[in-house]
Structures are given as C-alpha cells and as structure tokens.
Design a protein around this motif. Structure first.
Motif, short mmCIF file in Angstrom:
data_model
loop_
_atom_site.label_atom_id
_atom_site.label_comp_id
_atom_site.label_asym_id
_atom_site.label_seq_id
_atom_site.Cartn_x
_atom_site.Cartn_y
_atom_site.Cartn_z
N LYS A 81 0.87 -1.32 -0.02
CA LYS A 81 -0.02 -0.09 0.05
C LYS A 81 0.90 1.16 -0.04
CE LYS A 81 -4.10 -2.23 2.03
NZ LYS A 81 -4.91 -2.12 3.30
N THR A 105 -7.24 6.68 -4.27
CA THR A 105 -8.64 6.83 -3.85
C THR A 105 -8.10 6.91 -1.96
OG1 THR A 105 -8.70 4.43 -3.47
CG2 THR A 105 -9.79 5.58 -5.26
N GLY A 106 -8.88 7.56 -1.31
CA GLY A 106 -8.54 7.47 0.05
C GLY A 106 -7.75 8.79 0.47
N PHE A 107 -7.22 8.60 1.54
CA PHE A 107 -6.28 9.75 1.98
C PHE A 107 -4.83 9.12 1.86
CE2 PHE A 107 -10.25 10.09 4.45
CZ PHE A 107 -10.69 11.39 4.35
N TYR A 108 -3.88 10.25 1.52
CA TYR A 108 -2.72 9.63 1.69
C TYR A 108 -1.79 11.17 1.63
CZ TYR A 108 -3.31 10.99 -3.30
OH TYR A 108 -3.62 11.64 -4.59
N PRO A 136 -0.72 5.93 2.23
CA PRO A 136 -2.05 5.99 2.52
C PRO A 136 -2.13 5.82 4.02
CG PRO A 136 -1.26 4.08 0.85
CD PRO A 136 0.04 4.50 1.46
N GLU A 138 -5.54 6.34 7.15
CA GLU A 138 -6.96 6.59 7.73
C GLU A 138 -7.07 7.27 8.82
OE1 GLU A 138 -8.43 2.50 8.03
OE2 GLU A 138 -7.53 1.98 9.63
#
Length: 206
Positions: A81, A105-108, A136, A138
């Motif tokens: 990841k 996608t998501g937070f990074y 990444p 969360e």
C-alpha cells in the motif's frame, strides 16, 4: 496616527505632529492620537507627517477550546500500500519510468525526494531523479485526556504570546481553565504596555 486598540495612555515618544491625548487618558480603537494638522489664526492650516510612538496599558482577551474527542491519522504501512513513482529530469525534459498505479483513492501523504546527478564531485550536472512516495492513511476515532487538552491549550497560548508585537511588555496574566463534558476551555486576559499608534492617511482638500 490613530489607536490600533483601546487602552490607557502611559507615555508618548513624539517625533513630529500635534499630540491629541495625554498620559492617563483612556482611548478607543480608531481614536486620533497624534495629528499632522495644525490650525493657526495667523498661518491658517499647516499639514505635516505625524510620527510618534504612543505607549498604552492594554488588555488582550484570548481563548481556545480543545475538544476531547478527535480523529487521528493512522498510516497503512504494508509494502503493497506504499506506492512509489519515479521520474527523470534530463536537460529540462521530464521522463517517467515507473509503472502506472491508476487513480489513488482515500487519504494519503506525499513525500518527495529529488537527487541530482554529478559526474565529478562538486560539479553540477543537469540530470536528477525524483521519487514520490504515496503513504496511505485512515482517520480513526481517538480521545485525549483533560491533562493532554490542557497542555495543548497552553501551547496555543504560548504561540499567541510569542506573536505579540516585539515592543510589548507583559505586565500581568489571568488564566482560567474550564472542563466541559467533552472539551476544555482556556481563557486568558493579558495586560501589557505597548505602542498602539498606527498611521492613517488623511486627505486634506486644498
């Protein structure tokens, strides 16, 4: 020159201008402290630039609320990841040579590392490699204790005090801490002696 904030006049260091206040007088924000306008029955109106430092005893109010409930960042540290993208800068050209990962996608967070090449030690060469690391993470629920919240509140107060004008002299401080159901509130009154005079240009019609 007008008052940038309210206070009680302590003393005045005048360079030029017509002083409109005196020691011990309470002034309000925007009030004229030193004017560059002189009026005389003999010479009429004369205008010059007013320059002065007007020191007053002031009271500043500061407050900060620290919630006990919060979200904290947790990195996803598995090798699969943590993505990397490499590219080469060669005489102004940008050449990518890492595989495509598609849309993230998501937070990074992005960490950039650029390394210049050189043929001889100390001699620059117009080639460099850049590596972008995509980390990444969360957001997960977390809580802080009242002691932790109070430490953060005092840190914010210290930042506020450090940002005061350089010529301000603190003369007193009153602090109150209130513990709410899910927050901590710190309020503070700072008293200081500081220069409150700020320049305001006034247009005079001929």
């Amino acid at each position: 020159m007008v008052a940038s904030m309210g206070g009680v006049i302590e003393y005045i260091e005048l360079e030029s201008g017509n002083v409109r206040v005196k020691a011990g007088q309470t002034v309000s924000p925007g009030q004229v402290l030193v004017s560059g306008i002189y009026e005389s029955d003999l010479t009429g109106v004369r205008v010059e630039s007013a320059k002065a430092r007007v020191y007053a005893r002031t009271a500043r109010e500061f407050s900060v609320t620290i919630p006990l409930s919060r979200e904290e960042k947790r990195y996803l540290t598995s090798n699969e990841k943590i993505l990397r993208k490499k590219s080469l800068f060669f005489f102004g050209r940008h050449i990518k040579f890492s595989k495509k990962y598609g849309n993230l996608t998501g937070f990074y967070d992005i960490i950039e590392d650029e390394k210049p090449w050189s043929l001889v030690s100390g001699v620059g060469f117009p080639i460099s490699t850049r590596t972008l690391w995509y980390l990444p993470y969360e957001m997960t629920p977390a809580t802080r204790t009242y002691a932790e919240a109070e430490e953060l509140a005092y840190l914010e107060l210290a930042k506020y005090v450090a940002a005061l004008p350089g010529d301000a002299t603190l003369t007193g401080k009153t602090v109150a801490v209130t513990r709410g159901e899910d927050f901590l509130l710190l309020t503070c009154t700072l008293t200081a002696i500081e220069d409150i005079a700020t320049e305001r240009i006034i247009e005079v019609q001929p």
